[in-house]
Each structure stands twice: as C-alpha cells, then as structure tokens.
Design an enzyme around this catalytic site. Sequence first.
Site, PDB file in Angstrom:
ATOM      1  N   CYS A 133      13.278  10.701   7.668  1.00 30.09           N
ATOM      2  CA  CYS A 133      13.220  10.098   8.998  1.00 30.09           C
ATOM      3  C   CYS A 133      14.537  10.230   9.754  1.00 30.09           C
ATOM      4  CB  CYS A 133      12.808   8.646   8.902  1.00 30.09           C
ATOM      5  SG  CYS A 133      13.726   7.753   7.661  1.00 30.09           S
ATOM      6  N   LYS A 135       0.854  -1.202   0.000  1.00 32.57           N
ATOM      7  CA  LYS A 135       0.000   0.000   0.000  1.00 32.57           C
ATOM      8  C   LYS A 135       0.884   1.244   0.000  1.00 32.57           C
ATOM      9  CE  LYS A 135      -1.889   2.468   3.273  1.00 32.57           C
ATOM     10  NZ  LYS A 135      -1.714   3.796   2.621  1.00 32.57           N
ATOM     11  N   GLU A 191       9.624  14.738  16.836  1.00 30.11           N
ATOM     12  CA  GLU A 191       9.934  14.760  15.409  1.00 30.11           C
ATOM     13  C   GLU A 191       9.087  15.822  14.709  1.00 30.11           C
ATOM     14  OE1 GLU A 191       8.901  11.300  12.800  1.00 30.11           O
ATOM     15  OE2 GLU A 191      10.990  11.492  12.175  1.00 30.11           O
TER      16      GLU A 191
HETATM   17  P1  NAI Z   1       1.668   7.758   8.903  1.00 34.08           P
HETATM   18  O1  NAI Z   1       2.520   6.880   9.733  1.00 34.08           O
HETATM   19  O2  NAI Z   1       0.260   7.994   9.312  1.00 34.08           O
HETATM   20  O3  NAI Z   1       1.629   7.200   7.385  1.00 34.08           O
HETATM   21  C1  NAI Z   1       2.564   6.317   6.806  1.00 34.08           C
HETATM   22  C2  NAI Z   1       1.828   5.174   6.116  1.00 34.08           C
HETATM   23  O4  NAI Z   1       1.063   4.471   7.085  1.00 34.08           O
HETATM   24  C3  NAI Z   1       0.837   5.625   5.033  1.00 34.08           C
HETATM   25  O5  NAI Z   1       0.844   4.678   3.983  1.00 34.08           O
HETATM   26  C4  NAI Z   1      -0.490   5.573   5.771  1.00 34.08           C
HETATM   27  O6  NAI Z   1      -1.603   5.397   4.914  1.00 34.08           O
HETATM   28  C5  NAI Z   1      -0.290   4.344   6.651  1.00 34.08           C
HETATM   29  N1  NAI Z   1      -1.179   4.276   7.813  1.00 34.08           N
HETATM   30  C6  NAI Z   1      -1.727   5.305   8.521  1.00 34.08           C
HETATM   31  N2  NAI Z   1      -2.522   4.833   9.499  1.00 34.08           N
HETATM   32  C7  NAI Z   1      -2.488   3.481   9.427  1.00 34.08           C
HETATM   33  C8  NAI Z   1      -3.119   2.422  10.157  1.00 34.08           C
HETATM   34  N3  NAI Z   1      -3.952   2.676  11.153  1.00 34.08           N
HETATM   35  N4  NAI Z   1      -2.850   1.146   9.806  1.00 34.08           N
HETATM   36  C9  NAI Z   1      -2.001   0.868   8.783  1.00 34.08           C
HETATM   37  N5  NAI Z   1      -1.407   1.830   8.042  1.00 34.08           N
HETATM   38  C10 NAI Z   1      -1.629   3.114   8.355  1.00 34.08           C
HETATM   39  O7  NAI Z   1       2.424   9.149   8.749  1.00 34.08           O
HETATM   40  P2  NAI Z   1       1.793  10.563   8.326  1.00 34.08           P
HETATM   41  O8  NAI Z   1       0.486  10.761   9.002  1.00 34.08           O
HETATM   42  O9  NAI Z   1       1.835  10.663   6.860  1.00 34.08           O
HETATM   43  O10 NAI Z   1       2.868  11.541   8.949  1.00 34.08           O
HETATM   44  C11 NAI Z   1       2.840  11.841  10.343  1.00 34.08           C
HETATM   45  C12 NAI Z   1       4.235  11.900  10.889  1.00 34.08           C
HETATM   46  O11 NAI Z   1       4.847  10.630  10.783  1.00 34.08           O
HETATM   47  C13 NAI Z   1       5.182  12.828  10.162  1.00 34.08           C
HETATM   48  O12 NAI Z   1       5.039  14.154  10.578  1.00 34.08           O
HETATM   49  C14 NAI Z   1       6.504  12.239  10.552  1.00 34.08           C
HETATM   50  O13 NAI Z   1       6.861  12.675  11.826  1.00 34.08           O
HETATM   51  C15 NAI Z   1       6.230  10.747  10.602  1.00 34.08           C
HETATM   52  N6  NAI Z   1       6.628  10.062   9.352  1.00 34.08           N
HETATM   53  C16 NAI Z   1       7.796   9.365   9.341  1.00 34.08           C
HETATM   54  C17 NAI Z   1       8.234   8.780   8.184  1.00 34.08           C
HETATM   55  C18 NAI Z   1       9.518   8.027   8.126  1.00 34.08           C
HETATM   56  O14 NAI Z   1      10.171   8.027   7.100  1.00 34.08           O
HETATM   57  N7  NAI Z   1       9.896   7.320   9.167  1.00 34.08           N
HETATM   58  C19 NAI Z   1       7.505   8.900   6.920  1.00 34.08           C
HETATM   59  C20 NAI Z   1       6.237   9.588   7.046  1.00 34.08           C
HETATM   60  C21 NAI Z   1       5.856  10.160   8.235  1.00 34.08           C
END
Ligand code: NAI
Length: 489
Positions: A292, A182, A389
């Site tokens: 990240c 996904k 973060e």
């Molecule tokens: P997120 O963790 O919500 O999204 C990342 C992925 O997880 C997306 O594909 C999303 O659809 C999926 N996701 C969201 N809720 C889920 C659930 N309940 N079950 C399974 N999959 C789920 O991150 P978001 O909301 O885009 O960003 C929020 C914060 O997360 C950012 O401000 C940043 O701090 C962090 N982040 C860290 C990343 C990294 O590279 N480690 C990448 C993106 C965000």
Amino acid sequence: MADKVPALKYTQLFINNEFVDSASGKKFPVINPATGQKIAEVSEGDKADVDKAVAAAKAAFKRGSVWREMDASARAKLMNKLADLIERDAKQIANLLTLEGGKLFYGSFYEATSSATTLRYYAGWCDKITGKTIPTDGPYFTYTRKEPIGVVGQIIPWNFPLGMAMWKWGPALATGCTIVLKPAEQTPLATLHVAALAKEAGFPDGVINVIPGYGPTAGAAISSHPDITKVAFTGSTEVGKIIMEAAAKSNLKKISLELGGKSPLIVLDDVNVDEAVQIAHDAIFVNQGQVCCAGTRTFVHESIYDEFVQKSKAKAEARKIGDPFDVTVQHGPQIDDEIFERVMSYIKSGKEQGARVECGGERYGDKGYFVKPTVFSNVTDEMKIAREEIFGPVQSIIKFKTLEEVIERANNTTYGLASGILTNDINSALTVANALEAGSVWINCYNALQSSTPFGGYKMSGIGRDCGEESLEEYLEVKTVSVKLPMKS
Ligand code: NAI
Ligand code: MG
C-alpha cells in the site's frame, strides 16, 4: 516444491476455539498464484457464521468472563506465548504464506517472525494503558479510565496476510477486546494456522475467531453487525468507503481504515545515484509492488534523470523472476488473475498515454500470474499510471526541476499514505518532510516500518492508525468518572 508444502491441517472456520464447518457447508478454493493450481478447499463463512462468531466473542467479552477478569499482566503473558509459538512454527507459517500468496519465501519468513515481534510489542502495552486524573472546578475528584471497546471486526487483505492480522490483533488483545477476523479470500491459510496457535497458547474461548470468506458476504456481515463496536480494515479505498457506509447505517461502529496510496519518492540531485536507484527500486518492487505504501511515483531531479532511468532499467531487468520458494528468486507472481489483469491494463494505459517502457511491460511465463518488473520513463502527472494505484511491479519515473514545484506535484493526489525524500541536504529533507501530506515520510530510506511506529493515511488513504501507541486508541473508549467530595475536605 511438493516437499515444502505442509499438510493443510486448518481449513475450517475458527469459532470459540474450535475448527468448524460453515453453516452452509460451502467451501471455496485457494489457489497458488505461482502455478494457478488449487491448493486447498476452505470453509466459506457467511452471515450465519459471523453471527455465531460474534456471539462467541460477545460472551468472551461479558463482564465477569475469564478474559475480562484476567490481569493485564496475564494477558501479556498469553500474547508473548503466542509470539513464541509463531516463532516455533515460523517456517511452516512462511510455507503457507508463500504457497497461498506467491510471496518470496524469505519475505514470508520475515512476515512470520515480525508478526511475533508485533505481538511482543503490544504485549508490553497491556499493563501500561492508563487514564488521567484531571483538575476540575469545584469539589470534584475526576479521573478517566481507558476501557476496551468490545467485540471488534477486522477485515484483512492478501498482500501481508499475517502481518496485517497481527497489526490488528496486537492492539485489540492488549486493550482486552475480543476479535472476529476475516482474512482475504485469497490467503486464509497462514492465519488459520496462527488461530490454532492462539488456542495452544491458552487464549480463552471466543476471544479470537477467524472467519474465512468473501467480502460482500462475510465482510459485509462484519461491517454491518450490530454487536461489533469497531471495525478495522486494510484494503482498497473503494471497499473502505463501503465499510464506512455500512458502519454508519448499522450501529455507528468506530472505524479505522488503511487504504490505498500513490506515494511519492523524491530524489534530489545531490545524492549518490547508485544508492538512490537501489532505494527507489526496492520502494516499488518489494512484494511485486503489492504494497500500500509502495513508492510508485519516483520524482527525479532533471540533472540526474537520464542516468537514473538507465540504472533503474538495468536493475529491474536484472531482477530474477520465478518460483517464490527458490531463495535466489527476487520476483514472484501477482496474487490472482484479477489483480494480474488490472496491472496489465495499467501498463497498457501507460503505453497508450505516451509513457516510455524502458523494460518489462509484459507477462512472464505461461503459468501463474507473473508480470515482468516494469519501468516507465517520460511519465507526466496527468497520466493514469501517475494518478491511480496500480498495486503491481510498475515504476513511474517523473522529472522535476525545483523543490517547491515537486512538493506541489507530490501532494497533488487524493492519497496520502507514505512518501520519501533522498538528499544529503538537511534543510531540503526537513522542508519536504514538513510539507508532504502523508502519514509517513522516509528520509534517505523507504518502507522503514515497525510495530512501534504509527502507520496510516492522510486524505483518502484512510482514517486512524495501525501500529504504535496510536493504534491502541482505536480499540479504547474513554470513560470520565467524577466524584463529588465533601465540601470541607
Ligand atoms: P479489497 O479491498 O476488495 O479486499 C480487501 C479485503 O476486503 C478482503 O478481505 C476482501 O474480502 C474484503 N472485502 C471486499 N469487499 C468487501 C465488502 N463489500 N465488505 C467488506 N469487506 C470486503 O481489495 P482487492 O479487491 O483484493 O484489491 C483491489 C485493489 O485494492 C488492489 O489492486 C489495490 O489497489 C488495493 N488494495 C490495497 C491494499 C492495502 O494494503 N491498502 C491491500 C489489498 C488491495
Ligand atoms: Mg475487491
């Protein structure tokens, strides 16, 4: 800009080597973060679609299937072919990455070509995944086999949509697993293009499936699916916890999580200040701070602190902001309105808690989600901007006196993804490298990531590793086979 926008050929779910509508018929918008304009309507996958994709992936993984019977060297050929096709279409893919993610075009182009590099690196592993023969007590011949774990779920973020997807396809395909991926809801387009290339390369039906959709629906269906035996996730720590819980509550599927960070970059007083300022600047501002492992806590020795702050400010102020397709531009938009608001709220809290805004600290322009590169000085460890973060273009410059003190303070975080140390003193460099609780330590450089180098977090930055030989283990089971031998052989 219009002539750079490719025809959007692939906007449906990719299941069993076909592009199809979602079961519900629903679609969701994809927005260009540089303009706030809608660029596509993409089919919205949900539980029913995940079920269908998992069934296809399960059939592709079945004993006797084309994929299971395929020689490892033939799997490698397919992966190399896919890498060739990504390179062929690198410009188109880069256009999509910039359009949907607001990333600078040259960064997107690098992401496309380095995705091909990742596939080639893992293609090389296909026929080198070996077990052991083990000396055992008694008349036994014992060996281990490394076997693919099965149908794997992969949940991807939007900051490096294709890069992260290929970090996960590489080891999954090299080990012989089948995939249901996904993409993030913000960035499905480049990945769908590459799914079409996987079909063109000749991957058998059902080996690779891509289901665009939202986290709490499609993502949750993956992490709680009873027929998925492993889930790999990159994203927020908050969602990482939800996925771990879903894995535990469903079928105890194996998990790997690459989560947030608050990585320290320590600058000692023996450095060339101009060079150090440049490294620290790139460590935080690349990809608008949406990385990240970004070096978000710049610890600078007190004797060079003021000079360092002034030079960092000048560099951040000089960063050219604008249309990410313009190759002279250095700084594009944040991914969406939610992340934009979140970054702005951290900037507000930094100001309220007494940090000093050297530059930036506000929105740029009146359309899209641009935040001016922001430098805070006089940041102290307990401030929110030094603890949480931010995931935006915000550098916090923090003063320190001694090596022992800064090691302690750098480790005083719940995260442990990456870190860096800039110094010409080998003893200090290696002392810090050994002492930091982080998955990566970069000495006199930053973000030195490659497909061959394991990447992942200590503490709440995650579980398991992407990249390198280590990532293969995430996709493998170990089987021990013992054969009783005749007594007098
Ligand atoms: P997120 O963790 O919500 O999204 C990342 C992925 O997880 C997306 O594909 C999303 O659809 C999926 N996701 C969201 N809720 C889920 C659930 N309940 N079950 C399974 N999959 C789920 O991150 P978001 O909301 O885009 O960003 C929020 C914060 O997360 C950012 O401000 C940043 O701090 C962090 N982040 C860290 C990343 C990294 O590279 N480690 C990448 C993106 C965000
Ligand atoms: Mg989220």
